[in-house]
Write a protein that holds these residues in place. Structure first.
Motif, mmCIF file in Angstrom:
data_model
loop_
_atom_site.group_PDB
_atom_site.id
_atom_site.type_symbol
_atom_site.label_atom_id
_atom_site.label_comp_id
_atom_site.label_asym_id
_atom_site.label_seq_id
_atom_site.Cartn_x
_atom_site.Cartn_y
_atom_site.Cartn_z
ATOM 1 N N ASP A 151 0.843 -1.187 0.000
ATOM 2 C CA ASP A 151 0.000 0.000 0.000
ATOM 3 C C ASP A 151 0.885 1.245 0.000
ATOM 4 O OD1 ASP A 151 1.020 0.158 2.569
ATOM 5 O OD2 ASP A 151 -0.816 -0.539 3.537
ATOM 6 N N THR A 152 0.255 2.411 0.028
ATOM 7 C CA THR A 152 1.009 3.662 -0.075
ATOM 8 C C THR A 152 1.980 3.837 1.097
ATOM 9 O OG1 THR A 152 -0.812 4.828 0.994
ATOM 10 C CG2 THR A 152 -0.771 4.827 -1.408
ATOM 11 N N SER A 153 1.602 3.391 2.284
ATOM 12 C CA SER A 153 2.499 3.549 3.430
ATOM 13 C C SER A 153 3.743 2.684 3.268
ATOM 14 C CB SER A 153 1.773 3.202 4.728
ATOM 15 O OG SER A 153 1.382 1.842 4.742
ATOM 16 N N ARG A 154 3.575 1.504 2.661
ATOM 17 C CA ARG A 154 4.731 0.649 2.416
ATOM 18 C C ARG A 154 5.667 1.288 1.399
ATOM 19 N NH1 ARG A 154 6.813 -3.097 5.358
ATOM 20 N NH2 ARG A 154 4.761 -4.033 5.644
ATOM 21 N N VAL A 155 5.116 1.857 0.324
ATOM 22 C CA VAL A 155 5.945 2.541 -0.673
ATOM 23 C C VAL A 155 6.702 3.692 -0.015
ATOM 24 C CG1 VAL A 155 5.909 3.926 -2.795
ATOM 25 C CG2 VAL A 155 4.471 1.868 -2.613
ATOM 26 N N ARG A 156 6.028 4.423 0.835
ATOM 27 C CA ARG A 156 6.686 5.539 1.523
ATOM 28 C C ARG A 156 7.858 5.034 2.360
ATOM 29 N NH1 ARG A 156 2.544 7.563 3.403
ATOM 30 N NH2 ARG A 156 2.507 6.571 5.470
ATOM 31 N N ARG A 157 7.708 3.874 3.013
ATOM 32 C CA ARG A 157 8.801 3.342 3.822
ATOM 33 C C ARG A 157 9.975 2.913 2.954
ATOM 34 N NH1 ARG A 157 4.536 1.267 7.181
ATOM 35 N NH2 ARG A 157 4.723 -0.873 6.425
ATOM 36 N N TRP A 158 9.669 2.368 1.760
ATOM 37 C CA TRP A 158 10.772 2.044 0.839
ATOM 38 C C TRP A 158 11.552 3.305 0.490
ATOM 39 C CZ3 TRP A 158 7.225 -0.974 -3.052
ATOM 40 C CH2 TRP A 158 6.818 -2.175 -2.456
ATOM 41 N N LEU A 159 10.831 4.372 0.169
ATOM 42 C CA LEU A 159 11.494 5.628 -0.187
ATOM 43 C C LEU A 159 12.286 6.176 1.006
ATOM 44 C CD1 LEU A 159 8.556 7.268 -2.174
ATOM 45 C CD2 LEU A 159 10.615 6.240 -3.135
ATOM 46 N N ASP A 160 11.809 5.880 2.208
ATOM 47 C CA ASP A 160 12.499 6.347 3.418
ATOM 48 C C ASP A 160 13.706 5.479 3.774
ATOM 49 O OD1 ASP A 160 10.774 8.440 3.703
ATOM 50 O OD2 ASP A 160 9.482 7.446 5.182
ATOM 51 N N GLY A 161 13.924 4.388 3.046
ATOM 52 C CA GLY A 161 15.114 3.574 3.276
ATOM 53 C C GLY A 161 14.869 2.153 3.693
ATOM 54 N N GLU A 162 13.603 1.759 3.865
ATOM 55 C CA GLU A 162 13.317 0.370 4.197
ATOM 56 C C GLU A 162 13.696 -0.525 3.027
ATOM 57 O OE1 GLU A 162 9.203 -1.625 4.202
ATOM 58 O OE2 GLU A 162 9.527 -1.081 6.300
ATOM 59 N N GLN A 163 14.324 -1.656 3.299
ATOM 60 C CA GLN A 163 14.758 -2.592 2.266
ATOM 61 C C GLN A 163 13.690 -3.666 2.043
ATOM 62 O OE1 GLN A 163 17.237 -3.731 -0.695
ATOM 63 N NE2 GLN A 163 17.835 -2.158 0.779
ATOM 64 N N PRO A 164 12.988 -3.645 0.923
ATOM 65 C CA PRO A 164 11.946 -4.661 0.702
ATOM 66 C C PRO A 164 12.545 -6.038 0.467
ATOM 67 C CG PRO A 164 12.230 -3.323 -1.259
ATOM 68 C CD PRO A 164 13.088 -2.699 -0.200
ATOM 69 N N ARG A 165 11.782 -7.050 0.852
ATOM 70 C CA ARG A 165 12.216 -8.424 0.637
ATOM 71 C C ARG A 165 11.902 -8.869 -0.780
ATOM 72 N NH1 ARG A 165 9.233 -10.142 6.021
ATOM 73 N NH2 ARG A 165 10.835 -9.723 7.594
ATOM 74 N N GLU A 166 12.586 -9.930 -1.214
ATOM 75 C CA GLU A 166 12.248 -10.539 -2.499
ATOM 76 C C GLU A 166 10.805 -11.044 -2.461
ATOM 77 O OE1 GLU A 166 13.790 -10.402 -5.126
ATOM 78 O OE2 GLU A 166 15.930 -10.182 -4.715
ATOM 79 N N PRO A 167 10.046 -10.958 -3.586
ATOM 80 C CA PRO A 167 10.511 -10.553 -4.907
ATOM 81 C C PRO A 167 10.341 -9.063 -5.221
ATOM 82 C CG PRO A 167 8.309 -11.423 -5.109
ATOM 83 C CD PRO A 167 8.665 -11.514 -3.646
ATOM 84 N N ILE A 168 10.095 -8.227 -4.206
ATOM 85 C CA ILE A 168 9.806 -6.819 -4.471
ATOM 86 C C ILE A 168 10.928 -6.120 -5.242
ATOM 87 C CG2 ILE A 168 9.274 -4.580 -3.430
ATOM 88 C CD1 ILE A 168 7.002 -6.532 -3.248
ATOM 89 N N PRO A 169 12.217 -6.283 -4.867
ATOM 90 C CA PRO A 169 13.251 -5.578 -5.642
ATOM 91 C C PRO A 169 13.214 -5.912 -7.131
ATOM 92 C CG PRO A 169 14.169 -6.352 -3.571
ATOM 93 C CD PRO A 169 12.805 -6.960 -3.689
ATOM 94 N N ARG A 170 12.977 -7.168 -7.455
ATOM 95 C CA ARG A 170 12.956 -7.543 -8.878
ATOM 96 C C ARG A 170 11.686 -7.031 -9.565
ATOM 97 N NH1 ARG A 170 17.264 -10.343 -9.943
ATOM 98 N NH2 ARG A 170 18.346 -11.297 -8.167
ATOM 99 N N ILE A 171 10.600 -7.009 -8.852
ATOM 100 C CA ILE A 171 9.380 -6.437 -9.421
ATOM 101 C C ILE A 171 9.597 -4.953 -9.721
ATOM 102 C CG2 ILE A 171 6.997 -5.765 -8.878
ATOM 103 C CD1 ILE A 171 6.684 -8.414 -7.416
ATOM 104 N N LEU A 172 10.190 -4.230 -8.774
ATOM 105 C CA LEU A 172 10.449 -2.804 -8.997
ATOM 106 C C LEU A 172 11.404 -2.601 -10.168
ATOM 107 C CD1 LEU A 172 10.804 -1.617 -5.284
ATOM 108 C CD2 LEU A 172 8.910 -1.105 -6.845
ATOM 109 N N SER A 173 12.418 -3.457 -10.274
ATOM 110 C CA SER A 173 13.346 -3.368 -11.405
ATOM 111 C C SER A 173 12.608 -3.558 -12.727
ATOM 112 C CB SER A 173 14.443 -4.419 -11.251
ATOM 113 O OG SER A 173 15.259 -4.466 -12.401
ATOM 114 N N GLU A 174 11.730 -4.557 -12.790
ATOM 115 C CA GLU A 174 10.952 -4.795 -14.013
ATOM 116 C C GLU A 174 10.061 -3.604 -14.342
ATOM 117 O OE1 GLU A 174 8.710 -8.372 -14.012
ATOM 118 O OE2 GLU A 174 10.418 -9.657 -13.513
ATOM 119 N N LEU A 175 9.360 -3.095 -13.332
ATOM 120 C CA LEU A 175 8.407 -2.007 -13.567
ATOM 121 C C LEU A 175 9.110 -0.747 -14.060
ATOM 122 C CD1 LEU A 175 6.039 -2.444 -10.485
ATOM 123 C CD2 LEU A 175 5.532 -3.016 -12.865
ATOM 124 N N PHE A 176 10.218 -0.379 -13.417
ATOM 125 C CA PHE A 176 10.925 0.838 -13.838
ATOM 126 C C PHE A 176 11.623 0.626 -15.177
ATOM 127 C CE2 PHE A 176 10.576 1.974 -9.275
ATOM 128 C CZ PHE A 176 10.082 3.262 -9.420
#
Length: 493
Positions: free
Chosen positions: A52-77
């Motif tokens: 959700d939006t709060s989770r995205v905000r935490r990523w931007l604040d420096g939280e390190q997401p677990r797999e598979p989120i990093p690869r999903i973000l890589s694909e999307l961008f």
């Protein structure tokens, strides 16, 4: 507690400036990014992901997401910007991956090639949905891609055509299970799959191609005479290249690259350098699509060098045309035009040597030659700041390609892509009415073929038209028609 969810952990680090930069440039809201992540996770089968939006905000604040989120973000961008955006570029960490799954620097040996082809095709069949290896597969680019591919030219012990005898000692080898007619049937089936791909796009028969590839790898794990084994490796190389091409066509970029790499390994085991050069050209085309023309050029030069003494004129002309595409996207007009001329001159020699040509190069017709060269000039126009000079150079060549493809019922996807190319040329010439006319013809074909590549290019072209000519009635009408008739619901299979 922060970071206690299934898709993130709190690292306590300072804000992730790299991720924030890509996020701002994307134009997405936090809610939109969260929705895209959830949608991609569901397509991968990762139903535990709920962002959700709060989770995205935490990523931007420096939280390190677990797999598979990093690869999903890589694909999307990567998809958003049309070029490779690696996990590291986003300021994120990736889990350690076994080279057999995630890497392209693989052992150049027959038994390992067979095992990796079998493993990868089996995984694809079991989890045949977008991003099926999303937790373990990433795109390679730059030296990490090019340097391992250069080993294609390094002789293997005993010579390129030595049998690998992957699974049985010599004393245990049996006579061939496969007769000549059975091998002929395997090869003709590959040609049939290739024809279906040209007619219908990569989304319709991809799983069937992967299944056939897996069957061929099963045969390669049994004792075979050297001649039979080479033919099976050649068949595996062609099927793996086609599986890669179909994956590329439907937007599965990491999957496509892995198949291309494995295809190149199989072509080496077959001792077929022209086929290897063709596989490298497919990898080059993917790199151009992903905004990596320098890598594309390196791969094409490797293909040209490796097949300089054995490729037919048609294959050499295709390689020159791809070289021109790379130079165009690098903004080097003189080298691009030289490569275009070399492609045309070499194509003029097609058929003069009387040599039979493999089925995989049959697609490179006069229509395809004109289409590639026209797109090189078109690309130059964009790189040169929408240059009307290069747009004018592109137009008659693209017109010829469209004319020839209109008479070709087999290569419908290529026809659609060149119609879209014609639309972009008219946009460069500031002729939006003509552009929408060609885009409309392309849309009619896009609705019949399953090619995310066609759909994406069509949407991007219409987005450009709407941005530059949003007050033109034809553009407004066509934008509405596209939204109604080509919704973004395609899912790769």
């Amino acid at each position: 507690m922060s970071g206690s969810g299934a898709d993130g952990t709190n690292t306590g680090k300072r804000p992730n400036e790299q991720l924030s930069s890509w996020f701002v440039r994307s134009g997405w809201s936090k809610g939109e990014l969260a929705r895209q992540v959830n949608r991609r996770a569901r397509q991968m089968g990762a139903h535990h992901i709920s962002t959700d939006t709060s989770r995205v905000r935490r990523w931007l604040d420096g939280e390190q997401p677990r797999e598979p989120i990093p690869r999903i973000l890589s694909e999307l961008f990567s998809e958003r910007f049309g070029s490779v955006v690696a996990i590291e570029d986003l300021g994120l960490r990736t889990a350690h991956q076994a080279p057999s799954v995630s890497g392209v620097d693989l052992p150049w040996a027959g038994p390992q090639t067979v095992a990796l082809l079998s493993e990868f095709s089996r995984s694809d069949l079991m989890l045949a949905r977008r991003g099926f290896l999303g937790t373990s597969l990433a795109l390679a680019a730059g030296p990490a891609l090019v340097e391992p591919m250069q080993r294609w030219l390094v002789p293997t012990p005993g010579g390129d055509t030595a049998p690998s005898h992957a699974t049985a000692p010599a004393a245990a080898r049996r006579p061939a299970r496969l007769s000549g007619p059975e091998l002929d049937l395997l090869e003709s089936t590959t040609a049939m799959f290739r024809q279906w791909d040209a007619q219908c796009g990569g989304g319709l028969r991809r799983k069937a191609v992967v299944g056939q590839l897996h069957e061929v790898t099963d045969l390669l794990q049994e004792p075979q005479p050297a001649a039979t084994e080479r033919r099976l490796f050649r068949c595996a190389a062609e099927l793996a290249e086609l599986a890669g091409w179909m994956s590329y066509d439907v937007g599965l970029q990491p999957t496509a690259q892995k198949y291309f790499v494995l295809a190149l390994h199989a072509s080496k085991e077959a001792g077929d350098k022209p086929l290897g050069s063709y596989i490298l050209s497919s990898m080059s085309r993917q790199m151009i699509h992903l905004g990596r023309p320098d890598d594309a050029l390196e791969l094409i030069h490797l293909a040209q060098y490796g097949s300089r003494d054995c490729a037919t004129s048609r294959t050499q002309a295709m390689l020159y045309a791809m070289e021109a595409r790379a130079y165009a996207n690098m903004g080097q007009p003189s080298k691009c035009r030289r490569a275009v001329r070399m492609a045309e001159d070499t194509f003029a020699d097609v058929g003069l040597d009387g040599e039979p040509e493999p089925d995989w190069i049959r697609f490179f017709s006069e229509a395809e030659l004109n289409g590639e060269n026209a797109h090189s000039y078109r690309d130059l126009a964009y790189v040169a700041g929408r240059s009307p000079t290069y747009a004018s150079l592109s137009e008659p060549v693209m017109e010829r390609a469209v004319e020839l493809f209109s008479q070709d019922q087999e290569h419908q996807r290529s026809y659609a892509l060149n119609l879209i190319g014609m639309a972009t040329v008219h946009l460069l010439k500031r002729e939006p009415e003509a552009a929408t006319s060609f885009a409309g013809q392309a849309l009619d074909i896009a609705r019949k073929v399953r090619s995310e590549r066609v759909n994406t290019r069509l949407r991007k072209t219409v987005d450009t038209a709407a941005r530059d000519f949003g007050d033109v009635a034809e553009v407004l009408q066509f934008t509405d028609r596209l939204t109604a008739q080509l919704p973004e619901t395609a899912e790769a299979v």
